[in-house]
Scaffold this active site. Sequence first.
Site, PDB file in Angstrom:
ATOM      1  N   CYS A 151       1.331  -0.997   0.352  1.00  0.00           N
ATOM      2  CA  CYS A 151      -0.540  -0.295   0.305  1.00  0.00           C
ATOM      3  C   CYS A 151       0.699   0.944   0.025  1.00  0.00           C
ATOM      4  CB  CYS A 151      -0.876  -0.243   0.967  1.00  0.00           C
ATOM      5  SG  CYS A 151      -1.448   1.410   1.578  1.00  0.00           S
ATOM      6  N   CYS A 195      -0.210   4.048   2.794  1.00  0.00           N
ATOM      7  CA  CYS A 195       0.737   3.180   3.767  1.00  0.00           C
ATOM      8  C   CYS A 195       1.720   3.722   4.033  1.00  0.00           C
ATOM      9  CB  CYS A 195       0.691   1.535   4.004  1.00  0.00           C
ATOM     10  SG  CYS A 195      -1.377   1.004   4.068  1.00  0.00           S
TER      11      CYS A 195
END
Length: 123
Positions: free
Chosen positions: A40, A43
Amino acid sequence: MLEHLTKETFKEKVFNFETNKDWKYEGTKPCLIDFYADWCGPCKMVAPVLEELQKEYGDNIVIYKVNTEDQQELAGMFGVQSIPSLLFVPKEGQPQMAMGALPKATFEKAIADVLKVEKPVVN
């Protein structure tokens, strides 16, 4: 380095969902839990901010990470559908979830408002 939680360590340190129906925080300090995945992009942007916050707040809060790929049951329990999702857990009261890659100032405000922890003054 932030601590990664598994289902077992989550039950010890945050909430034992197998013995408690109602929310009961097991920790001694307010915490922030980052639900993330290695693939991600947002993230990855949040990760260094969280490391920085842990250094700045020191022992006043604990920041944990939960890999949603490895710990799908935990992610499902909190209804995590988009990542990063961040769970702010105060010592008293209900936890609150925030979604998305938040700027550092937003984390600091949530830590103050939800966790009731002020940033230590460094001289």
